[in-house]
Design a protein around this motif. Structure first.
Motif, PDB file in Angstrom:
ATOM      1  N   SER A 130       0.853  -1.188   0.000  1.00  0.00           N
ATOM      2  CA  SER A 130       0.000   0.000   0.000  1.00  0.00           C
ATOM      3  C   SER A 130       0.885   1.232   0.000  1.00  0.00           C
ATOM      4  O   SER A 130       1.968   1.239   0.580  1.00  0.00           O
ATOM      5  CB  SER A 130      -0.950   0.023   1.203  1.00  0.00           C
ATOM      6  N   ALA A 140      -3.393   0.597  -3.503  1.00  0.00           N
ATOM      7  CA  ALA A 140      -3.183  -0.733  -2.923  1.00  0.00           C
ATOM      8  C   ALA A 140      -2.984  -1.739  -4.048  1.00  0.00           C
ATOM      9  O   ALA A 140      -3.625  -1.660  -5.092  1.00  0.00           O
ATOM     10  CB  ALA A 140      -4.383  -1.135  -2.071  1.00  0.00           C
ATOM     11  N   PRO A 177      -4.862   3.334   4.308  1.00  0.00           N
ATOM     12  CA  PRO A 177      -5.085   1.941   3.887  1.00  0.00           C
ATOM     13  C   PRO A 177      -6.208   1.287   4.681  1.00  0.00           C
ATOM     14  O   PRO A 177      -6.319   1.474   5.884  1.00  0.00           O
ATOM     15  CB  PRO A 177      -3.746   1.256   4.179  1.00  0.00           C
TER      16      PRO A 177
END
Length: 115
Positions: A36, A47, A65
């Motif tokens: 990520s 991602a 994330p």
């Protein structure tokens, strides 16, 4: 401040650079890990997966994330572009806190070969 598209382009360029790596760098890039990249000033996360010597971005979403990737990078968009273009030294940026890289200890040892 870089745009989301400039950051995506920088990640694609970095991925192509990985694909052309040789020696120890090629070995380090051959890992299979979730990745990520949180672009802090844009508050967007890319991602994907590092595999077969390249990074495949599978998703882009707002905010930090959603899941904890095995390799996590956080930095400003301008710093991402500067790193990939060779205008910013990774070790100095990491040491000063401009770039945050988190991963397991083994992965960190392998990743240092890319720097």
């Amino acid at each position: 401040m870089a745009t989301i598209e400039e950051c995506r382009t920088a990640l694609e360029k970095f991925s192509e650079n990985l694909r052309g790596a040789e020696g120890d760098a090629r070995d380090a890039a051959a890992m299979d890990r979730s990745v990520s990249c949180h672009v802090t000033d844009l508050d967007v996360t890319f991602a994907g997966r590092l595999m077969d010597g390249r990074i495949e971005v599978h998703d882009t979403f707002p905010g930090p994330p959603r899941e904890k990737a095995q390799i996590r990078l956080a930095l400003a968009g301008g710093d991402l572009v500067a790193l990939v273009d060779g205008d910013l030294d990774f070790a100095r940026a990491w040491g000063s806190g401009r770039v945050k890289l988190e991963a397991g200890l083994r992965d960190l040892f392998r990743l240092r070969k890319l720097l």
